[in-house]
Design a protein around this motif. Structure first.
Motif, short mmCIF file in Angstrom:
data_model
loop_
_atom_site.label_atom_id
_atom_site.label_comp_id
_atom_site.label_asym_id
_atom_site.label_seq_id
_atom_site.Cartn_x
_atom_site.Cartn_y
_atom_site.Cartn_z
N ILE A 227 -13.07 -5.67 8.28
CA ILE A 227 -12.69 -6.07 6.74
C ILE A 227 -12.02 -4.92 6.58
CG2 ILE A 227 -13.68 -6.63 4.59
CD1 ILE A 227 -16.04 -7.80 5.75
N ALA A 228 -10.98 -5.06 5.61
CA ALA A 228 -10.39 -3.89 4.98
C ALA A 228 -10.58 -4.14 3.64
CB ALA A 228 -8.83 -3.28 5.39
N ILE A 229 -10.78 -3.17 2.63
CA ILE A 229 -10.94 -3.36 1.16
C ILE A 229 -10.08 -2.09 0.37
CG2 ILE A 229 -12.09 -3.45 -0.65
CD1 ILE A 229 -14.62 -4.38 1.06
N PHE A 230 -9.32 -2.27 -0.56
CA PHE A 230 -8.30 -1.42 -0.98
C PHE A 230 -8.65 -1.65 -2.60
CE2 PHE A 230 -6.20 -2.37 2.78
CZ PHE A 230 -6.49 -1.22 3.43
N ALA A 231 -9.38 -0.68 -3.29
CA ALA A 231 -9.36 -0.96 -4.65
C ALA A 231 -8.96 0.35 -5.59
CB ALA A 231 -10.83 -1.29 -4.86
N CYS A 232 -8.54 0.04 -6.90
CA CYS A 232 -8.32 1.11 -7.83
C CYS A 232 -7.99 0.36 -9.33
CB CYS A 232 -7.02 1.83 -7.39
SG CYS A 232 -6.57 3.21 -8.57
N HIS A 233 -8.98 0.33 -9.77
CA HIS A 233 -9.39 -0.61 -11.24
C HIS A 233 -8.26 0.19 -12.05
CE1 HIS A 233 -10.97 -1.99 -15.07
NE2 HIS A 233 -11.04 -3.27 -14.14
N GLY A 234 -8.33 1.46 -12.07
CA GLY A 234 -7.50 2.22 -13.16
C GLY A 234 -5.90 2.10 -12.96
N ALA A 235 -5.55 1.40 -11.83
CA ALA A 235 -3.99 1.04 -11.67
C ALA A 235 -3.79 -0.25 -11.57
CB ALA A 235 -3.71 1.89 -9.85
N LEU B 146 0.83 -1.04 0.08
CA LEU B 146 -0.15 -0.07 0.02
C LEU B 146 0.92 1.22 0.03
CD1 LEU B 146 -2.78 -1.11 2.75
CD2 LEU B 146 -3.00 -0.73 0.09
N ILE B 147 1.94 1.35 0.68
CA ILE B 147 2.93 2.39 0.83
C ILE B 147 3.68 2.82 -0.21
CG2 ILE B 147 2.76 2.63 3.45
CD1 ILE B 147 5.65 1.50 3.44
N ALA B 148 3.86 1.63 -1.01
CA ALA B 148 4.53 1.71 -2.30
C ALA B 148 3.77 2.02 -3.66
CB ALA B 148 5.35 0.22 -2.49
N PHE B 149 2.48 2.31 -3.21
CA PHE B 149 1.76 2.58 -4.38
C PHE B 149 1.93 3.78 -5.08
CE2 PHE B 149 -2.33 4.48 -6.19
CZ PHE B 149 -2.84 3.35 -7.05
N GLU B 150 1.82 3.83 -6.35
CA GLU B 150 2.20 5.01 -7.02
C GLU B 150 0.98 5.58 -7.73
OE1 GLU B 150 4.78 7.03 -7.34
OE2 GLU B 150 6.26 5.57 -6.85
N PRO B 151 0.43 6.90 -7.25
CA PRO B 151 -0.94 7.51 -7.78
C PRO B 151 -0.74 7.70 -9.25
CG PRO B 151 -0.37 8.50 -5.89
CD PRO B 151 0.94 7.67 -5.97
N ASN B 152 -1.92 7.29 -10.02
CA ASN B 152 -1.88 7.66 -11.48
C ASN B 152 -2.94 8.60 -11.84
OD1 ASN B 152 -3.96 5.96 -11.57
ND2 ASN B 152 -3.22 4.44 -13.16
N GLY B 153 -3.65 9.15 -10.81
CA GLY B 153 -4.90 9.92 -11.03
C GLY B 153 -6.16 9.22 -11.07
N SER B 154 -6.16 8.13 -11.06
CA SER B 154 -7.29 7.29 -10.95
C SER B 154 -7.92 7.09 -9.29
CB SER B 154 -7.19 5.81 -11.25
OG SER B 154 -6.76 5.58 -12.50
N PRO B 155 -9.04 6.98 -9.05
CA PRO B 155 -9.47 7.22 -7.82
C PRO B 155 -9.34 6.04 -6.82
CG PRO B 155 -11.55 6.70 -9.07
CD PRO B 155 -10.15 6.99 -10.07
N PHE B 156 -8.67 5.89 -5.65
CA PHE B 156 -8.27 4.83 -4.83
C PHE B 156 -9.31 4.61 -3.68
CE2 PHE B 156 -5.07 1.92 -4.14
CZ PHE B 156 -5.43 1.18 -2.83
N ILE B 157 -9.99 3.60 -3.70
CA ILE B 157 -11.02 3.44 -2.40
C ILE B 157 -10.28 2.71 -1.28
CG2 ILE B 157 -13.33 2.66 -1.92
CD1 ILE B 157 -14.05 2.65 -5.11
#
Length: 396
Positions: free
Chosen positions: A84-92, A10-21
């Motif tokens: 429960i924890a959910i992390f989602a970003c289809h655009g990434a 999670l902390i290594a995730f690189e944002p690309n403009g897509s919404p991250f839930i």
């Protein structure tokens, strides 16, 4: 998934403009034995969807995530899960991670940024440290690991069962009472040593710092305790007088209360340590978001103490912005090349955590927000003072 590996991802995730839930759910059943988060989840996802323009790339990614999240909520939730924890970003690259936990998150939360929101997960890990619960009697022992990565529902909690032969009067025939008693005492001592050796090795190998002893305080504890090595004895967080009929759930609940009580006591000591370090002549501590963020960026922080309540985390946006700009990505212990939004309190709280993790600083969450409220909700003990000619270690 291993919680620490998930956190690193999670902390290594690189944002690309897509919404991250990022979603955190309290999945405890209500009085009727039913989960209550399903309706809330659908409602909040629908509301957040309205914030995106139709036919935009953002809403396309969001809709894909909604479909996948709701499908999980309807068909794949473990009935025994409490959190429960959910992390989602289809655009990434269709990022999608779920963890179901044995312990609940305090509240249902759904946040949409350009990056994961890790604060509640980091708090969960800190407040549920790995510990061994040892239930033992004179001929049997059950060893459990609770907390840490073991709060993941996929983990097996009982890791070892030691069963020795029972010795009773019929087995020893016509032995004298004294000889029989010595035989029993030697047997109990051998059993205790075997159990202690197993626990000590498990604690060393798994790097577990807490141990809770469960069993008859009058029969087995006087035999067991003297066999504990000093390092294991110091790790004992408490003892419980539990019978052989206690279930795994009962053992878990009772020992978890011991850990929770210990956390509250430890919190005061940790805050005092930070305050003393900051006020000492050697200036081996810093207080407040701005100074802590700067020290983290320099790799100075040995341990960071932060409020578990967002309301206690206060800072000057201008000063935080300046710190973020002064430390270029790659030299600042940040997780990505894109800096967080300094207007967004939750992103700054996450950034403190990320920089602490990336610089191997210890992180302590404080549940009582009043303990840190006056200093902005965060402080740190330093490894070294960049302004001092020589650093003086801080004594605990």
């Amino acid at each position: 998934m291993n919680l620490n590996k998930l956190m690193q991802k999670l902390i290594a995730f690189e944002p690309n403009g897509s919404p991250f839930i990022s979603i955190y759910l309290n999945a405890e059943a209500n009085e009727q034995g039913r989960d209550e988060f399903g309706i809330w989840l659908k409602k909040v996802l629908s509301m957040r969807r309205k914030g995106f323009k139709e036919d935009s790339e953002e809403i396309k990614s969001f809709d894909k995530d909604i479909e996948r999240i709701l499908n999980f909520a309807e068909k794949e939730v473990d009935a025994a899960a409490n959190g429960i924890a959910i992390f989602a970003c289809h655009g990434a690259n269709e990022f999608f991670e779920i963890v179901q936990l044995d312990v609940p998150f305090p509240n249902n939360r759904l946040l949409v940024f350009d990056r994961p929101h890790i604060f509640p997960l980091a708090r969960m890990i800190d407040q549920n440290p790995p510990y061994i619960a040892l239930w033992v009697d004179t001929n049997k022992a059950d060893i459990y690991i609770f907390g840490g990565d073991e709060i993941d529902m996929d983990k097996e909690l009982k890791v070892r069962e030691i069963q020795n032969f029972k010795t009773n009067r019929t087995e020893v025939g016509g032995w004298s009472q004294a000889r029989f008693q010595r035989h029993i005492e030697n047997y109990h001592l051998h059993h205790a040593k075997e159990v202690v050796d197993e626990v000590a090795e498990l604690m060393r190998r798994k790097k577990i710092e807490y141990l809770i002893l469960c069993g008859d305080e009058k029969v087995i504890m006087p035999v067991l305790r003297p066999q504990l090595p000093e390092v294991v004895e110091k790790a004992v967080a408490g003892t419980l007088n539990l019978s052989q009929y206690a279930s795994e759930d009962e053992i878990h609940q009772a020992t978890r209360e011991v850990i929770t009580t210990g956390n509250a006591t430890d919190d005061m000591e940790k805050v005092e340590r930070v305050l003393n370090a900051a006020q000492a002549a050697a200036e081996m501590g810093v207080l407040g978001v701005e100074k802590t963020l700067e020290a983290l960026s320099n790799g100075q922080v040995e341990e960071m103490t932060i409020s578990a309540d967002f309301d206690a985390i206060k800072y000057d946006e201008k000063e935080v912005k300046e710190v973020l700009q002064n430390y270029a990505p790659g030299d600042d212990q940040s997780g990505t090349d894109d800096l967080p939004d300094y207007h967004e309190q939750r992103q700054i709280a996450d950034e403190l955590l990320i920089r602490a993790m990336n610089s191997a600083a210890k992180i302590h969450f404080i549940e009582d927000k009043s303990l840190l409220e006056e200093i902005g909700g965060v402080g740190a003990v330093l490894r070294f003072n960049m302004n001092a000619a020589a650093s003086v270690p801080v004594k605990g």
